[in-house]
Write an enzyme that holds these catalytic residues in place. Structure first.
Site, short mmCIF file in Angstrom:
data_model
loop_
_atom_site.label_atom_id
_atom_site.label_comp_id
_atom_site.label_asym_id
_atom_site.label_seq_id
_atom_site.Cartn_x
_atom_site.Cartn_y
_atom_site.Cartn_z
N GLY A 161 0.84 -1.19 0.00
CA GLY A 161 0.00 0.00 0.00
C GLY A 161 0.87 1.24 0.00
CB SER B 228 1.72 -6.57 5.24
OG SER B 228 1.96 -6.97 6.57
CE LYS C 160 8.90 21.91 -4.18
NZ LYS C 160 9.43 20.53 -4.11
N GLY D 183 11.09 11.77 -4.73
CA GLY D 183 10.50 10.56 -4.20
C GLY D 183 9.26 10.11 -4.95
#
Length: 518
Positions: free
Chosen positions: A11, A36, A75, A354
């Site tokens: 997830g 999980s 931003k 990221g």
């Protein structure tokens, strides 16, 4: 290879972004996400880049659809403090394209101004000179371009977001994925069953699919552990392998809620500052080769106290320690397994990359999933596209270190004395670009590299080259004849943008309205 049924394992933001992409673009495919209940999510808050808007637009997601639920703010830029030298100040890398209309020398025109007026032209002026949106950034304002009052600034294209990445994933789950048909299963995946060709047939002997997508983070359960695809470390190029993250409250929200991410270089790495709506996300990215976790925490706390009015040592904060795996797998699409997010690869978080690789890799994956069947050529093309983009970004991040002049700690001395030529990877380009810099005498205005290189005092052109190029011995005379008027006109435009920005709403007022809405 068919892709009618797809299982996503993991997830978090990458898993739910993958599920949202697939269910929106391929509603006839069977999409299942298995996560999980016992695996912690790495996400500690996120800063995005402008390219996320391509992904949001493709899925039909508006900013108002998620901002209130994700502690989000807007931003417009990234600010870098003290990367050139200790206490050298900061420079910005704004989103969007530089405005070069009317500048006969293109983005090099600023350097002509710098050489002519060195004392009056600081390096922070570069972004202000070329990016009209900087007028908003410097006044904590936020608003659209009205009839060209902010040059070529485009609010929809040249803005991104700060938000809580975990909440973002849950918003996608609750508002898109589950309502539109993604099957959600909570279970621990312990094993896989493969056919004679090495493709995964099922997980735990009960979850069957055509395609399996690994979103299990640094663990890389499917691609790394089960498929055994080699991981290539980039720690020879990128020095940092640890991070400490936390959140702190605002002490003066109207002032501290800024439309940009701040990255501040300190003793053994750099500290990020991400102002979301409710609080500030902050963390220290560093190298375990040079500093222990205990010492890194003290450096982190000292930096935050120096930069803000908040004393971290006086508060009981929740610190998350993260071991980062820097690099990428040989293949991120192998057999019938493809990895998205940290399970595929990771570049340390400088330049807010990221989530960038998540949505970019998803865009590339969606293009080939429109085919009825996939073959090896499709997988090879996907791997080539993703790996090349990853490598280019990795080099771009590396340049923030190798162009520095810092030598105040062993960490910085080692970085700034390395030969980047020895660090080059096959088919990489940004290091080559910079090594040829003095030969080419021109930055590309389509890459953020020119903002970072300028902020680190790397010039693409110099008075000697100008004299040689224009067959003159007097640079000042040449400037007065060919560039002074353009520079003066642009300086007047900058003042006009500043005046226009004063009339725009305050960022905090815009966000207050969004977060107060029903």
């Amino acid at each position: 290879m068919k892709t009618d049924s797809i299982i996503i394992v993991g997830g978090g933001s990458s898993g739910w972004m993958t599920a949202a992409t697939l269910i929106r673009l391929f509603p006839k495919k069977k999409i299942t996400l298995i996560e999980s209940a016992n695996t912690p999510i790495v996400g500690v808050g996120e800063s995005t880049l402008g390219q996320i808007n391509h992904w949001l637009n493709l899925l039909g997601i508006k900013d108002k659809d998620f901002m209130k639920d994700c502690d989000a703010s807007y931003k417009l830029s990234i600010k870098f403090n003290n990367f050139y030298m200790k206490r050298s100040g900061g420079f910005h890398y704004p989103f969007g394209d530089p405005l070069v209309a009317g500048l006969s020398g293109g983005i090099n025109t600023w350097w002509l101004k710098k050489y002519m007026y060195p004392q009056k032209t600081g390096y922070a002026d570069y972004a202000r000179f070329l990016y009209p949106g900087m007028a908003l950034v410097e006044q904590n304002k936020f608003g659209p371009n009205v009839n060209g009052d902010l040059g070529n600034f485009n609010l929809e294209r040249d803005s991104a977001y700060h938000f809580d990445a975990i909440k973002f994933g849950q918003t996608l789950k609750n508002n898109i994925c589950i309502p539109e048909g993604v099957v959600h299963i909570v279970d621990d995946i312990n094993n896989s069953q493969k056919d004679e060709n090495g493709n995964i047939v099922s997980l735990n002997n009960k979850y069957f699919a055509d395609l399996f997508i690994d979103c299990t983070g640094f663990k890389s359960l499917l691609l790394g552990q089960m498929m055994g695809v080699k991981f290539n470390s980039y720690n020879d190029l990128l020095p940092n392998d640890r991070a400490i993250a936390t959140r702190i409250p605002y002490t003066n929200k109207e002032k501290e809620l800024e439309p940009f991410t701040t990255c501040t270089a300190i003793e053994n790495g750099w500290v990020w500052r991400i102002p979301s709506w409710e609080r500030i996300g902050t963390g220290y990215v560093y190298s375990s080769k040079y500093v222990s976790d205990e010492r890194a925490l003290l450096e982190f706390q000292g930096s935050v106290q120096h930069e803000t009015a908040f004393d971290m040592k006086q508060h009981d904060l929740d610190y998350k320690y993260i071991k980062m795996r820097i690099g990428i797998h040989d293949e991120i699409f192998h057999k019938n397994v493809v990895a998205i997010g940290l399970s595929a690869g990771f570049i340390e978080p400088l330049e807010s990359n990221g989530l960038f690789t998540v949505h970019q890799f998803l865009l590339y994956l969606s293009r080939i999933l429109h085919k009825e069947d996939l073959n090896q050529f499709d997988k090879d093309g996907y791997n080539l596209k993703c790996t090349n983009e990853f490598n280019t970004f990795a080099e771009f991040v590396a340049m923030h270190y190798y162009l520095s002049q810092r030598d105040d700690t062993p960490y910085w001395k080692d970085l700034t004395s390395k030969s980047v030529e020895k660090l080059k990877k096959k088919d990489w380009g940004d290091i080559d670009l910079l090594l040829r810099l003095k030969m080419d005498n021109e930055f590309s205005d389509t890459l953020g590299l020119h903002c970072v290189a300028t902020g680190l005092h790397q010039s693409p052109i110099d008075p000697t080259e100008i004299c040689l190029r224009n067959n003159t011995t007097n640079y000042e005379e040449w400037f007065n004849q060919h560039a002074k008027t353009a520079c003066s006109a642009r300086d007047l435009m900058v003042q006009g943008w500043k005046h226009s920005a004063k009339k725009k709403p305050k960022l905090i007022d815009v966000l207050t309205e969004i977060h107060a809405s029903s």
